[in-house]
Motif scaffolding. Structure first.
Motif, PDB file in Angstrom:
ATOM      1  N   UNK A   1      -7.784  -2.650  -2.519  1.00  0.00           N
ATOM      2  CA  UNK A   1      -6.767  -3.587  -2.122  1.00  0.00           C
ATOM      3  C   UNK A   1      -6.144  -3.110  -0.819  1.00  0.00           C
ATOM      4  N   UNK A   2      -5.932  -4.098   0.093  1.00  0.00           N
ATOM      5  CA  UNK A   2      -5.405  -3.782   1.412  1.00  0.00           C
ATOM      6  C   UNK A   2      -3.888  -3.678   1.349  1.00  0.00           C
ATOM      7  N   UNK A   3      -3.361  -2.641   2.013  1.00  0.00           N
ATOM      8  CA  UNK A   3      -1.914  -2.482   2.067  1.00  0.00           C
ATOM      9  C   UNK A   3      -1.396  -3.118   3.342  1.00  0.00           C
ATOM     10  N   UNK A   9       7.425  -0.078   9.513  1.00  0.00           N
ATOM     11  CA  UNK A   9       6.217   0.241  10.272  1.00  0.00           C
ATOM     12  C   UNK A   9       6.005  -0.777  11.397  1.00  0.00           C
ATOM     13  N   UNK A  10       6.235  -2.045  11.096  1.00  0.00           N
ATOM     14  CA  UNK A  10       6.078  -3.090  12.112  1.00  0.00           C
ATOM     15  C   UNK A  10       7.060  -2.880  13.255  1.00  0.00           C
ATOM     16  N   UNK A  14       6.064  -2.142  17.114  1.00  0.00           N
ATOM     17  CA  UNK A  14       6.565  -3.024  18.168  1.00  0.00           C
ATOM     18  C   UNK A  14       7.312  -2.221  19.219  1.00  0.00           C
ATOM     19  N   UNK A  15       8.102  -1.252  18.783  1.00  0.00           N
ATOM     20  CA  UNK A  15       8.850  -0.417  19.722  1.00  0.00           C
ATOM     21  C   UNK A  15       7.887   0.411  20.571  1.00  0.00           C
ATOM     22  N   UNK A  16       6.843   0.948  19.985  1.00  0.00           N
ATOM     23  CA  UNK A  16       5.838   1.712  20.733  1.00  0.00           C
ATOM     24  C   UNK A  16       5.136   0.817  21.762  1.00  0.00           C
TER      25      UNK A  16
END
Length: 119
Positions: A1-3, A9-10, A14-16
């Motif tokens: 199952x995909x996490x 984290x988003x 986005x900041x990076x």
């Protein structure tokens, strides 16, 4: 199952992204537009302005008040088979949509009076 990534984290991703592309990391709330400058090409033509004024509450009330007298004159013209004139009929045709029904019936009954019906 995909996490799926979490909101934290988003936000970090986005900041990076913003930092690596020299983009601001904070945003200003959009300001509310209070007034607008309208390009002259977008302004209504005098004919459109006249058409808009035709549908104001005051104009509608004035037509409604004049309608009984106008209907009386149209019925008299029909009764005595007296042509009131095409310009006379055209003025009321253009001014009062309700009278168009009566005028259309008159012009069907008396085609020699003229033709205002489009098409």
């Amino acid at each position: 199952m995909k996490e799926f990534p979490t909101n934290v984290q988003k936000k970090e991703e986005l900041q990076e992204f913003h930092e690596s592309n020299n983009l601001p990391t904070t945003y200003q709330q959009p300001t509310k537009v209070v007034g607008m400058v309208v390009d002259e090409a977008l302004e209504a033509s005098p004919q459109e302005q006249e058409e808009d004024e035709k549908w104001t509450d005051k104009a509608i009330a004035a037509r409604a008040q004049a309608r009984p007298e106008r209907l009386k004159k149209l019925k008299l013209a029909e009764k005595f088979q007296q042509n009131p004139g095409i310009e006379f009929l055209r003025a009321w045709w253009d001014d009062d949509p309700v009278l168009r029904i009566v005028i259309r019936k008159l012009l069907i009954k008396y085609p020699e009076w003229g033709d205002l019906v489009p098409g």
